[in-house]
Scaffold this motif. Structure first.
Motif, short mmCIF file in Angstrom:
data_model
loop_
_atom_site.label_atom_id
_atom_site.label_comp_id
_atom_site.label_asym_id
_atom_site.label_seq_id
_atom_site.Cartn_x
_atom_site.Cartn_y
_atom_site.Cartn_z
N GLU A 144 0.83 -1.21 0.00
CA GLU A 144 0.00 0.00 0.00
C GLU A 144 0.87 1.26 0.00
N LYS A 145 1.94 1.26 0.78
CA LYS A 145 2.79 2.44 0.91
C LYS A 145 3.83 2.57 -0.20
N PHE A 146 4.45 1.45 -0.60
CA PHE A 146 5.60 1.49 -1.50
C PHE A 146 5.45 0.69 -2.79
N GLY A 147 4.36 -0.02 -2.95
CA GLY A 147 4.25 -0.88 -4.12
C GLY A 147 5.07 -2.14 -3.94
N THR A 148 5.55 -2.69 -5.04
CA THR A 148 6.25 -3.97 -4.95
C THR A 148 7.77 -3.84 -4.92
N SER A 149 8.29 -2.62 -4.98
CA SER A 149 9.74 -2.45 -5.06
C SER A 149 10.41 -2.15 -3.71
N ALA A 150 9.74 -2.39 -2.62
CA ALA A 150 10.30 -2.14 -1.29
C ALA A 150 11.17 -3.30 -0.84
N VAL A 151 12.07 -3.00 0.09
CA VAL A 151 12.94 -4.02 0.68
C VAL A 151 12.60 -4.11 2.16
N THR A 152 12.42 -5.33 2.65
CA THR A 152 12.11 -5.55 4.05
C THR A 152 13.28 -6.26 4.72
N ALA A 153 13.74 -5.70 5.84
CA ALA A 153 14.83 -6.31 6.62
C ALA A 153 14.38 -6.42 8.07
N PHE A 154 14.38 -7.63 8.59
CA PHE A 154 14.00 -7.85 9.98
C PHE A 154 15.24 -7.77 10.87
N ASN A 155 15.03 -7.39 12.14
CA ASN A 155 16.13 -7.51 13.09
C ASN A 155 16.30 -9.00 13.40
N LYS A 156 17.36 -9.36 14.11
CA LYS A 156 17.66 -10.78 14.34
C LYS A 156 16.56 -11.48 15.13
#
Length: 141
Positions: free
Chosen positions: A46-58
């Motif tokens: 919704e916010k960024f479309g499909t080109s966003a990158v998601t990184a979780f903390n450990k």
């Protein structure tokens, strides 16, 4: 006891067991949200479309979701991002860094920094955000 009575009794018992063990869906709790990656995916799209990158903390307790935008006239990219608290199912920080980058430092902190040369003397080089306390600490030059 007749066969008809036993049949009715077994039907009632089966229905009670079915309802007791979650046959009916209830409203989501915070615990359900933590195990529901669909919610984060929907917010990200919704916010960024499909080109966003998601990184979780450990610990996988928080997600840093970012989208880099490279302008043709700019030497460095701009970054839109948000930090998502997985257990509460909510965004705890949302920001935009012109000519900078954002990354995890450790399990509790992200660094939103402006690239050297893209800032004016006496201004902040960005900040460090603690996802547990919600405190922003400026990065001094």
């Amino acid at each position: 006891m007749s066969i008809a009575s036993l049949s009715k009794l077994s039907t009632v018992v089966c229905m009670a067991v079915f309802i007791s063990f979650g046959g009916c869906k209830s409203a989501k709790t915070g615990q359900d949200k933590a195990s529901d990656p669909i919610e984060l995916t929907e917010i990200t799209q919704e916010k960024f479309g499909t080109s966003a990158v998601t990184a979780f903390n450990k610990k996988k307790s928080h997600a840093l979701v970012s989208k880099v935008r490279q302008d043709k006239n700019a030497a460095f990219a701009s970054v839109r991002f948000f930090v998502f608290d997985v257990s509460n199912g909510e965004i705890i920080l949302e920001d935009f860094i012109t000519q900078g980058k954002v990354d995890w430092i450790d399990n509790e902190q992200i660094r939103a920094s402006i690239v050297a040369g893209a800032y004016q003397a006496g201004t902040s080089l960005g900040y460090i955000f603690n996802v547990e306390t919600g405190v922003k600490t400026p990065i001094k030059n």
